[in-house]
Design an enzyme around this catalytic site. Structure first.
Site, short mmCIF file in Angstrom:
data_model
loop_
_atom_site.label_atom_id
_atom_site.label_comp_id
_atom_site.label_asym_id
_atom_site.label_seq_id
_atom_site.Cartn_x
_atom_site.Cartn_y
_atom_site.Cartn_z
N ARG A 27 1.11 4.04 -4.97
CA ARG A 27 -0.25 3.28 -4.89
C ARG A 27 -0.52 2.01 -5.56
O ARG A 27 -1.33 1.28 -5.54
CB ARG A 27 -1.26 4.17 -5.83
CG ARG A 27 -1.25 5.83 -5.40
CD ARG A 27 -1.97 6.51 -6.41
NE ARG A 27 -3.52 6.38 -6.43
CZ ARG A 27 -4.30 6.89 -5.82
NH1 ARG A 27 -3.83 7.77 -4.88
NH2 ARG A 27 -5.52 6.61 -5.75
N ASN A 100 -8.99 2.86 -11.74
CA ASN A 100 -8.62 2.41 -10.44
C ASN A 100 -10.01 2.25 -10.00
O ASN A 100 -10.81 3.04 -9.95
CB ASN A 100 -7.97 3.70 -9.94
CG ASN A 100 -7.75 3.81 -8.42
OD1 ASN A 100 -7.73 2.47 -7.81
ND2 ASN A 100 -7.81 4.77 -7.57
N GLU A 490 4.98 -5.03 8.07
CA GLU A 490 4.52 -4.64 6.69
C GLU A 490 5.67 -4.56 5.93
O GLU A 490 5.69 -4.28 4.69
CB GLU A 490 3.51 -3.42 6.65
CG GLU A 490 3.93 -2.31 7.31
CD GLU A 490 3.03 -1.15 7.24
OE1 GLU A 490 2.29 -1.03 6.48
OE2 GLU A 490 2.65 -0.33 8.29
N HIS A 506 -1.44 -14.40 29.80
CA HIS A 506 -2.78 -15.09 29.57
C HIS A 506 -2.53 -15.65 28.05
O HIS A 506 -3.21 -15.90 26.98
CB HIS A 506 -3.70 -14.12 29.24
CG HIS A 506 -4.19 -13.25 30.43
ND1 HIS A 506 -4.65 -14.11 31.70
CD2 HIS A 506 -3.59 -12.08 30.91
CE1 HIS A 506 -4.89 -13.07 32.71
NE2 HIS A 506 -4.26 -12.15 32.23
#
Ligand code: AGP
Length: 610
Positions: A27, A100, A490, A506
């Site tokens: 976390r 948190n 990541e 493109h």
């Protein structure tokens, strides 16, 4: 987001808190700290860096205590440092707090407190909160906490201890999850249940605005209106091995390997097994009712979950003929989307706590929309705030890079689209039977692809020094190109972009050179001939091509520099297969680059702040 954990009981809290922090490290992991109540005073230890550094300091100092709180941080306000690490204390060191979330009105609160003579040590928003509690402290810690949080704008999941009102932990939540573990003569509080799962299976969840007074002998919960609440006790259903690496080098690799099983469990949970698909009973039927009566359907999510939403759009439009709009939650919440009581919003979130996705559904709900969520965490905030929630059966996903949650999200959309299409007779009985039969082969086909890991590792080693990657796919595999690029970015920190293959002409084709690998997802589906041309266009410019192709595809193997083979399947099911080698490719490139695969720099598993 951050991880918080607290313990009160008869045992030494230090090993319990440290093991809890390690379960929560996904976390946030830029700094960590612990506060203990002992002999009428608060003892604090904080370190910049990973929990292992805190552990070394705590052991070196021989700290112990039967009441304690601990925190692992993902910095929002204030750089990662031992000073800015939690717990924070008031200026008299009588109260310690871990947090948190984000206090949005911290500047005005700080200014008010400074005018009243309070002095601050750090530039964090959290220190304001503990100083505010101290300001209101007059005997009862829970009363002081209530008064302080009534002044707060923003989000918080907090745990607080005080040397002047000892023998308790006070916890409170608004916008950040908190679970309380229930033991015998001991109790726990944490951001998620994995932090205390090895000590107790019994827990309850705090609701928005709740305050909890946690002692050795019990837990009292007071609602935002000041009423004492009874909460339903829940039980952790999974075993500890679900949150261990079980011999794998990283959680991410373990979770990649679990996908055959989690896809099978998700299909079975929602009625697809043994050659049948019973979609008429259970939550999928509720979702079909909502979708059938909707005048407008949005899908909203972030990151990998947003990629699953794109595939959901393609599936629902193709199989059920309903128009879908897919929105980044962070954009959706600030636009002025057309929403009324006939609008359905499908929110996708592995954690069920992503701030932007949560804010998007709250905005939509306020405008009258019906909310359906697809999440992976029981009791998560997004799940609890939806009218219907479908739980993917991926089990706890610890690796920051989402893998098994993604494939189970895609399975969920496949089941919804298939069920709806069959119910409204766009899909015939025969087509349904064919899809069921093929879906039941997907877990095995995933395992077959996992069997090619060595080949993928060799390719990864060959290209691990590239500075840029391009990923290209068409149709259902365009979102997989996006997902493959995100996985690489990541965890390996290599710049990568995903594109619809036809878009190469493109602009992106100007980038082609020998140094930049281009990954093409090129199964023999309805776009095969076109994507073959795109591969040739890249090769004609001396590009380097890594192709995902069907076993036995000589055409591709003659022109691509590297080929990763996929089993054949139905066009709309290729995302479930094509993503697997891209997960492994990203994983092995990251390992070759000695990156921190499970805890990549600057990231956190769930972004509970805006
Ligand atoms: C995916 O690998 C990333 N970790 C990230 O994009 C993630 O998908 C995103 O933050 C959404 O998280 P959620 O599914 O928990 O809402």
């Amino acid at each position: 987001m951050c991880g918080i954990v607290g313990y009160i009981g008869e045992a030494d809290s230090v090993p319990i808190l440290l093991s809890g922090l390690k379960r929560l490290e996904y976390r946030g992991y830029d700094s960590a700290g612990i506060a203990l109540l002992g002999n009428g005073e608060i003892i604090i230890q904080k370190n910049r860096g990973k929990i292992s550094r805190l552990e070394k300091s705590v052991k070196m100092k021989g700290l112990s205590g039967s009441i304690g709180i601990a925190h692992t941080r993902w910095a929002t306000h204030g750089k990662p440092s031992s000073l800015n690490a939690h717990p924070h204390t008031d200026e008299n060191k009588k109260i310690a707090l871990i947090h948190n979330g984000i206090i949005e009105n911290y500047a005005s609160l700080r200014s008010d407190l400074e005018k009243k003579g309070h002095r601050f040590e750090t530039d964090t928003d959290t220190e304001i909160l503990v100083q505010l509690i101290a300001h209101y402290m007059n005997g009862s810690l829970e009363k002081a906490v209530r008064r302080a949080i009534n002044k707060v704008e923003g989000t918080y999941g907090i745990a607080v201890i005080s040397s002047t009102d000892a023998d308790k932990i006070v916890a409170a939540r608004s916008g950040a999850p908190l679970a309380i573990g229930l033991g015998d003569g001991e109790n726990f509080v944490a951001s998620d249940i994995s932090a205390f799962a090895e000590y107790t299976k019994e827990y309850l969840l705090l609701d928005e605005g709740d305050i909890s007074v946690i002692t050795r002998d019990g837990v009292k919960i007071i609602s935002s209106e000041g009423e004492v609440m009874e909460k339903e006790t829940q039980f952790i259903e999974w075993n500890l091995d679900k949150i261990e690496k079980n011999g794998h080098a990283h959680f991410m690799l373990k979770e990649i390997y679990e996908q055959g099983d989690s896809v099978k469990k998700t299909m079975s949970m929602y009625g697809l097994k043994d050659g049948k698909f019973d979609y008429q009973n259970g939550p999928i039927a509720e979702v079909l009712d909502e979708l059938q009566s909707a005048s407008r359907v949005y899908i909203t999510a972030c990151g990998t979950s947003w990629h699953a939403g794109l595939i959901g759009e393609y599936l629902l439009e193709q199989m059920a003929g309903i128009p879908i709009e897919v929105e980044y939650a962070s954009e959706f919440r600030y636009r002025n989307p057309i929403i009324d009581s006939e609008t359905v919003v499908i929110a996708i979130s592995q954690s069920g706590e992503t701030a932007d996705t949560l804010a998007a559904i709250r905005m939509a709900k306020d405008s009258g929309a019906n909310i359906i969520s697809i999440s992976n965490v029981l009791g998560s905030t997004i799940a609890r705030e939806s009218s219907v929630n479908l739980y993917t059966q991926a089990g706890p996903e610890i690796g920051v890079a989402s893998t098994k949650a993604f494939t189970t999200q895609v399975v969920m959309f496949t089941l919804i689209a298939l069920a709806l299409g069959h119910r409204i007779e766009i899909i015939s009985d025969e087509q349904l039977t064919k899809m069921i039969k093929e879906l039941e082969t997907i877990p095995h086909k995933i395992d077959t692809i996992l069997g090619t890991e060595d080949t993928i590792r060799e390719i990864a080693d060959r290209f691990s020094n590239a500075s840029n990657f391009l990923y290209a796919g068409r149709g259902y595999n365009f979102p997989i190109a996006l997902e493959g690029a995100l996985k690489l970015k990541e965890i390996s920190y290599i710049h990568a972009e995903g594109y619809p293959a036809a878009e190469m002409k493109h602009g992106p084709i100007a980038l082609i050179d020998k140094e930049m690998p281009v990954v093409f997802i090129a199964p023999r589906d309805n776009t095969y001939a076109k994507i073959l041309s795109n591969i040739r266009e890249v090769k004609a410019r001396d590009g380097m091509v890594i192709a995902l192709a069907n076993e036995g595809d000589e055409m591709i193997s003659n022109i691509a520099d590297q080929v990763i083979y996929l089993p054949e399947t139905i066009d709309c099911l290729y995302p479930l297969l094509a993503v697997i080698p891209l997960q492994l490719l990203a994983y092995h490139i990251a390992v070759a680059r000695d990156c921190d695969v499970d805890q990549p720099r600057n990231l956190a598993k769930s972004v509970t702040v805006e």
